[in-house]
Design an enzyme around this catalytic site. Structure first.
Site, PDB file in Angstrom:
ATOM      1  N   ASN A 112       0.859  -1.191   0.000  1.00 37.95           N
ATOM      2  CA  ASN A 112       0.000   0.000   0.000  1.00 37.95           C
ATOM      3  C   ASN A 112       0.890   1.233   0.000  1.00 37.95           C
ATOM      4  O   ASN A 112       1.979   1.224   0.576  1.00 37.95           O
ATOM      5  CB  ASN A 112      -0.862   0.007   1.267  1.00 37.95           C
ATOM      6  CG  ASN A 112      -1.778   1.217   1.351  1.00 37.95           C
ATOM      7  OD1 ASN A 112      -2.495   1.534   0.396  1.00 37.95           O
ATOM      8  ND2 ASN A 112      -1.751   1.917   2.473  1.00 37.95           N
ATOM      9  N   HIS A 114       0.973   5.187   1.198  1.00 35.55           N
ATOM     10  CA  HIS A 114       0.296   6.080   2.147  1.00 35.55           C
ATOM     11  C   HIS A 114       0.991   7.435   2.116  1.00 35.55           C
ATOM     12  O   HIS A 114       2.227   7.499   2.162  1.00 35.55           O
ATOM     13  CB  HIS A 114       0.356   5.467   3.550  1.00 35.55           C
ATOM     14  CG  HIS A 114      -0.381   6.283   4.566  1.00 35.55           C
ATOM     15  ND1 HIS A 114      -1.751   6.246   4.689  1.00 35.55           N
ATOM     16  CD2 HIS A 114       0.058   7.177   5.489  1.00 35.55           C
ATOM     17  CE1 HIS A 114      -2.125   7.083   5.640  1.00 35.55           C
ATOM     18  NE2 HIS A 114      -1.054   7.657   6.154  1.00 35.55           N
ATOM     19  N   GLU A 184       4.882  10.965  -4.550  1.00 37.85           N
ATOM     20  CA  GLU A 184       4.389   9.577  -4.514  1.00 37.85           C
ATOM     21  C   GLU A 184       4.620   8.869  -5.846  1.00 37.85           C
ATOM     22  O   GLU A 184       4.992   7.696  -5.876  1.00 37.85           O
ATOM     23  CB  GLU A 184       2.884   9.545  -4.225  1.00 37.85           C
ATOM     24  CG  GLU A 184       2.509   9.772  -2.791  1.00 37.85           C
ATOM     25  CD  GLU A 184       1.016   9.599  -2.569  1.00 37.85           C
ATOM     26  OE1 GLU A 184       0.457   8.577  -3.001  1.00 37.85           O
ATOM     27  OE2 GLU A 184       0.406  10.495  -1.974  1.00 37.85           O
TER      28      GLU A 184
END
Ligand code: GRF
Length: 211
Positions: A112, A114, A184
């Site tokens: 994942n 975050h 990101e």
């Protein structure tokens, strides 16, 4: 089905899909030697599903709307990933929990991304602008991006990689969110490259036995 490899990527996402797009683009240019195998979204009209389809990647809406029974939903997600030969599952803005069957089959093979430095600023309800509002309220001078393994809890699995992003004077949640999101995209691609190159080994064996 061809042998499943880590580079056979399956994505789950809920809305916008800019992280998915970064990976699709990196695969297209050949920078990332991986195959985007399938995208599953839990909102029928989400941009992320349109992005996948534009890139020729199979995309499915699977949610409590299509599968009201939680066990059927879980099995459908797991079986869709298996059917498309997925070896590594990427949660890229997925705002739901994966069910036990999917987590068991893909144990230690779900990651994942975050938008903060876990273990801070994570957990239930910490998504979207709320993360950045909380970072600003804490007066932290830096935030960042975390990529971690997924277990049954929100934002709790082992941390694989982190990078830092400065909080600047005068930042609003929106300006901070934009700076983190821009980081990101590259960081997800870099981290996938490292995982696939074996520089960032995922722990434990992975069984690809039929479910
Ligand atoms: C990103 O900030 C990611 O870290 C978080 O959800 C957001 C998804 O953005 N988990 P996008 O849909 O990839 O644009």
């Amino acid at each position: 089905m061809a042998a499943t490899a880590l580079g056979d990527l399956g994505f789950l996402a809920s809305h916008r899909g800019t992280n998915l797009q970064a990976v699709l683009d990196a695969c297209k240019t050949g920078r990332l030697r991986a195959r985007p195998a399938v995208v599953i979204g839990n909102n029928r009209n989400a941009e992320v599903l349109a992005r996948a389809r534009r890139a020729g990647v199979p995309a499915y809406h699977v949610s409590t709307a299509t599968h009201p029974d939680p066990e059927a939903l879980d099995r459908t997600i797991r079986d869709t990933l298996i059917r498309h030969g997925v070896g590594l599952v990427v949660l890229a803005g997925y705002q739901k929990k994966l069910g036990p069957e999917t987590l068991a089959y893909y144990a230690r093979r779900v990651i994942n991304i975050h938008p903060a430095l876990l273990p801070h600023f994570g957990g239930l309800g910490m998504y979207g602008m709320r993360v950045h509002e909380t970072v600003l309220a804490s007066r932290a001078t830096e935030t960042g991006v975390t990529i971690h393994l997924v277990d049954g809890d929100y934002d709790r699995g082992a941390i694989l990689a982190q990078c830092r992003v400065p909080v600047l004077p005068g930042d609003s949640p929106e300006t901070l969110a934009a700076r983190v999101l821009a980081r990101e995209h590259g960081f997800l691609v870099e981290t996938l490259e490292r995982i696939l190159a074996g520089e960032l080994p995922l722990p434990g064996p992975f069984s690809v036995a039929p479910a």
